[in-house]
Design a protein around this motif. Structure first.
Motif, PDB file in Angstrom:
ATOM      1  N   LYS A 289       0.891  -1.278  -0.034  1.00 48.20           N
ATOM      2  CA  LYS A 289      -0.093   0.014  -0.042  1.00 48.20           C
ATOM      3  C   LYS A 289       1.012   1.201  -0.075  1.00 48.20           C
ATOM      4  N   PHE A 290       2.171   1.120   0.640  1.00 48.62           N
ATOM      5  CA  PHE A 290       2.860   2.433   1.007  1.00 48.62           C
ATOM      6  C   PHE A 290       3.695   2.529  -0.546  1.00 48.62           C
ATOM      7  N   PHE A 291       4.220   1.558  -0.881  1.00 46.13           N
ATOM      8  CA  PHE A 291       5.223   2.006  -1.994  1.00 46.13           C
ATOM      9  C   PHE A 291       4.466   2.022  -3.315  1.00 46.13           C
ATOM     10  N   ILE A 292       3.243   1.410  -3.461  1.00 45.65           N
ATOM     11  CA  ILE A 292       2.486   1.212  -4.620  1.00 45.65           C
ATOM     12  C   ILE A 292       1.498   2.413  -4.923  1.00 45.65           C
ATOM     13  N   TYR A 293       0.707   2.128  -3.912  1.00 44.27           N
ATOM     14  CA  TYR A 293      -0.589   3.143  -3.709  1.00 44.27           C
ATOM     15  C   TYR A 293      -0.456   4.393  -2.888  1.00 44.27           C
ATOM     16  N   ASN A 294       0.875   4.637  -2.294  1.00 39.09           N
ATOM     17  CA  ASN A 294       1.172   5.870  -1.531  1.00 39.09           C
ATOM     18  C   ASN A 294       0.119   5.980  -0.517  1.00 39.09           C
ATOM     19  N   GLU A 295      -0.381   4.856   0.347  1.00 35.21           N
ATOM     20  CA  GLU A 295      -1.165   4.742   1.108  1.00 35.21           C
ATOM     21  C   GLU A 295      -0.420   4.262   2.548  1.00 35.21           C
ATOM     22  N   LYS A 296      -0.670   5.250   3.537  1.00 33.50           N
ATOM     23  CA  LYS A 296       0.027   4.916   4.941  1.00 33.50           C
ATOM     24  C   LYS A 296      -0.932   4.363   5.835  1.00 33.50           C
ATOM     25  N   SER A 297      -0.414   2.963   6.170  1.00 34.16           N
ATOM     26  CA  SER A 297      -1.254   2.122   7.084  1.00 34.16           C
ATOM     27  C   SER A 297      -0.268   1.505   7.993  1.00 34.16           C
ATOM     28  N   GLY A 298      -0.701   0.860   9.200  1.00 38.48           N
ATOM     29  CA  GLY A 298       0.288   0.097   9.832  1.00 38.48           C
ATOM     30  C   GLY A 298       1.651   1.111  10.471  1.00 38.48           C
ATOM     31  N   ASN A 299       2.631   0.347  10.649  1.00 34.05           N
ATOM     32  CA  ASN A 299       3.836   1.139  11.097  1.00 34.05           C
ATOM     33  C   ASN A 299       4.167   2.257  10.276  1.00 34.05           C
ATOM     34  N   TYR A 300       3.716   2.209   8.850  1.00 38.67           N
ATOM     35  CA  TYR A 300       4.134   3.245   7.939  1.00 38.67           C
ATOM     36  C   TYR A 300       3.362   4.575   8.271  1.00 38.67           C
ATOM     37  N   ALA A 301       2.219   4.526   8.627  1.00 38.56           N
ATOM     38  CA  ALA A 301       1.453   5.590   9.353  1.00 38.56           C
ATOM     39  C   ALA A 301       2.053   6.302  10.380  1.00 38.56           C
ATOM     40  N   ALA A 302       2.774   5.522  11.154  1.00 39.29           N
ATOM     41  CA  ALA A 302       3.435   6.185  12.388  1.00 39.29           C
ATOM     42  C   ALA A 302       4.850   6.747  11.823  1.00 39.29           C
ATOM     43  N   LEU A 303       5.584   5.905  11.110  1.00 38.10           N
ATOM     44  CA  LEU A 303       6.681   6.357  10.644  1.00 38.10           C
ATOM     45  C   LEU A 303       6.871   7.502   9.996  1.00 38.10           C
ATOM     46  N   ALA A 304       5.832   7.636   8.933  1.00 37.06           N
ATOM     47  CA  ALA A 304       5.929   8.633   7.850  1.00 37.06           C
ATOM     48  C   ALA A 304       4.772   9.837   8.398  1.00 37.06           C
ATOM     49  N   ASP A 305       4.422   9.611   9.421  1.00 36.57           N
ATOM     50  CA  ASP A 305       3.452  10.832  10.043  1.00 36.57           C
ATOM     51  C   ASP A 305       3.463  11.137  11.233  1.00 36.57           C
ATOM     52  N   SER A 306       2.934  10.379  12.146  1.00 38.08           N
ATOM     53  CA  SER A 306       2.728  10.661  13.552  1.00 38.08           C
ATOM     54  C   SER A 306       3.979  10.724  14.511  1.00 38.08           C
ATOM     55  N   HIS A 307       4.878   9.854  13.918  1.00 42.81           N
ATOM     56  CA  HIS A 307       6.105   9.882  14.684  1.00 42.81           C
ATOM     57  C   HIS A 307       7.057  10.715  14.136  1.00 42.81           C
ATOM     58  N   LEU A 308       6.926  11.353  13.275  1.00 44.84           N
ATOM     59  CA  LEU A 308       7.809  12.224  12.276  1.00 44.84           C
ATOM     60  C   LEU A 308       7.794  13.702  12.749  1.00 44.84           C
ATOM     61  N   SER A 309       8.556  14.299  13.406  1.00 47.67           N
ATOM     62  CA  SER A 309       8.605  15.756  14.112  1.00 47.67           C
ATOM     63  C   SER A 309       9.991  16.052  14.327  1.00 47.67           C
ATOM     64  N   PHE A 310      10.277  17.349  14.113  1.00 42.36           N
ATOM     65  CA  PHE A 310      11.769  17.655  14.451  1.00 42.36           C
ATOM     66  C   PHE A 310      11.640  19.337  14.969  1.00 42.36           C
ATOM     67  N   PRO A 311      12.550  19.567  15.846  1.00 44.85           N
ATOM     68  CA  PRO A 311      12.828  20.785  16.835  1.00 44.85           C
ATOM     69  C   PRO A 311      12.979  22.090  15.636  1.00 44.85           C
ATOM     70  N   GLN A 312      12.335  23.133  16.305  1.00 48.26           N
ATOM     71  CA  GLN A 312      12.320  24.307  15.489  1.00 48.26           C
ATOM     72  C   GLN A 312      13.243  25.236  15.985  1.00 48.26           C
ATOM     73  N   GLY A 313      13.753  26.277  15.036  1.00 51.34           N
ATOM     74  CA  GLY A 313      14.726  27.331  15.631  1.00 51.34           C
ATOM     75  C   GLY A 313      16.002  27.005  15.801  1.00 51.34           C
ATOM     76  N   LEU A 314      16.541  27.413  16.986  1.00 52.43           N
ATOM     77  CA  LEU A 314      17.923  27.166  17.651  1.00 52.43           C
ATOM     78  C   LEU A 314      17.803  25.478  17.898  1.00 52.43           C
ATOM     79  N   GLY A 315      16.665  25.081  18.534  1.00 53.29           N
ATOM     80  CA  GLY A 315      16.516  23.865  18.631  1.00 53.29           C
ATOM     81  C   GLY A 315      17.064  22.732  17.556  1.00 53.29           C
ATOM     82  N   ALA A 316      16.944  23.077  16.360  1.00 50.19           N
ATOM     83  CA  ALA A 316      17.497  22.537  15.284  1.00 50.19           C
ATOM     84  C   ALA A 316      18.812  22.356  15.340  1.00 50.19           C
ATOM     85  N   ILE A 317      19.497  23.263  15.622  1.00 52.51           N
ATOM     86  CA  ILE A 317      20.836  23.518  15.731  1.00 52.51           C
ATOM     87  C   ILE A 317      21.631  22.893  17.008  1.00 52.51           C
TER      88      ILE A 317
END
Length: 431
Positions: A289-317
């Protein structure tokens, strides 16, 4: 000394090497379970114990305080990155995690000792690789025994659930073998070993294919991500041949054979372990579903969406001084994440990542002279293994935190050391 006694002594030395290597790599929490001592503490005590025979058998007065410069800079980079994070975390009154981040250095020293012991009793590079493959094969045999005799699985469950409540959902699908980690580090490590066996079967002898059924079975029963790590090995090899303008029929034949083994092992599990089979198939469906239909489900939903965030501003440095793992992430207003890159960015930002990743990649990208090898074929094999190890490590770090320690990082360091003779060749520095 009689020939019979010499033979017996050599067998005992090899047995010691196998037991020592098994313990350092798989880190089964037997000390936690039996004597109430954390395995990390026991590993440090074991290192102190091993230093004595190591110095007396493998060192002399001119080499005892010397270490290969590439290993030295690797450990120095790990130390500096751990120190930077400790300072950054202390500014926010967070856990400095100094011992956790430095434990990989203890493991690297263990690896240096193991390699020197191997060389002392006459092991060559391929012999050392076979130690890892043979231990993985043993894990496969143990896994088969646990499938045939379910009562034996209680050993694995006891090691996995020390001081924790059992998760029946996980227990009925996974947790086979003898290890300290079952669901993350070990499956990825076995994916790397399956790839090594695959490479060796193409560049050396087909007998290395015997390892694949056992290693792939252990992966299937513990962690699906290990399969992805294995799948990239024929891709890396195909790119190698394409760039050289070659077509390897042997690679194609062995790749098809490996696929047949994988499909066959999966079908067997549909009979002997139906819950595991359903779990594997759900992962395959999510991947399609992820690689052919670009549909996020299961672990891919977490790894490519809800678990993916980064610090902003000086926190990124500079980082924020904490990880986004568990309840602390919720306290900070984020979703929990086990993605390695996310946690490392929050820990120390670009500065921390540059120091740690830079030291590791510099070590792994070290290219030896072709004079190290007996022929061009051997050189190409080890170069492919080196490149594959980097890809596997960086890929695994997306699934979890492997760049700061653990079996995956330790394994690629070990493989680099033995394939390129980095532990003894080259310039040395005094310590």
């Amino acid at each position: 000394m009689t020939i019979k006694r010499k033979f017996r002594n050599m067998k005992m030395k090899k047995l010691f090497i196998y037991i020592y290597t098994f313990f350092i790599f798989y880190m089964p929490r037997v000390s936690d379970l039996c004597i109430g001592v954390y395995i990390e503490v026991f590993s440090v005590l074991l290192l102190v114990l091993m230093l004595i025979p190591w110095v007396f058998t493998c060192k002399n007065k001119t080499t005892v305080f010397k270490i290969n410069k590439n290993v030295f800079w690797l450990m120095f980079g790990i130390f500096i990155s751990a120190l930077y994070f400790a300072i950054r975390a202390s500014l926010g009154s967070y856990d400095i995690r100094i011992m956790q981040n430095l434990f990989i250095i203890i493991q690297i020293i263990h690896v240096l000792i193991i390699i020197d012991f191997m060389k002392y009793i006459g092991f060559q590079k391929d012999d050392m690789i076979r130690v890892l493959l043979n231990l993985a094969l043993i894990q496969g045999i143990i896994t088969i025994m646990m499938l045939l005799f379910p009562s034996l699985k209680s050993i694995a469950l006891s090691l996995y659930y020390i001081n924790r409540e059992e998760n029946i959902f996980i227990s009925r699908m996974r947790i086979y073998g003898i290890s300290g980690d079952y669901t993350f580090f070990t499956p990825i490590y076995h994916g790397i070993l399956a790839s090594i066996a695959f490479f060796y079967s193409i560049f050396k002898e087909r007998k290395y294919l015997i390892y694949l059924p056992f290693i792939l079975l252990v992966i299937l029963l513990n962690g699906r991500f290990g399969l992805l790590v294995f799948v990239i090995s024929p891709i890396v090899l195909a790119l190698h041949f394409i760039l050289k303008g070659k077509i390897s029929l042997k690679m194609i034949r062995i790749s098809i054979f490996a696929l047949i083994i994988l499909v066959g092992a999966t079908l067997v599990l549909s009979i002997v372990a139906p819950y595991t089979y359903d779990w594997i198939m759900s992962g395959i469906e999510d991947t399609i579903k992820f690689f052919i239909y670009n549909e996020k489900s299961g672990n891919y939903a977490a790894l490519a969406d809800s678990h993916l965030s980064f610090p902003q501003g000086l926190g990124a440095i500079f980082g924020e001084g904490y990880r986004l793992f568990g309840g602390q992430a919720i306290e900070m207003g984020y979703s929990p994440s086990d993605i390695g890159y996310v946690n490392d960015m929050f820990m120390g930002g670009i500065i921390y990542i540059s120091i740690l990743y830079g030291a590791i990649l510099k070590f792994l990208f070290k290219k030896p002279s072709i004079n190290y090898f007996v022929n061009k074929n051997e050189y190409d094999l080890q170069l492919i293994i080196s490149k594959y190890s980097v890809v596997a490590l960086l890929m695994a770090n997306y699934k979890g935190e492997v760049m700061r320690g653990g079996l995956v990082l330790l394994s690629v360091i070990f493989i680099k050391l033995i394939t390129f003779n980095e532990s003894t060749e080259g310039k040395e520095v005094n310590i």
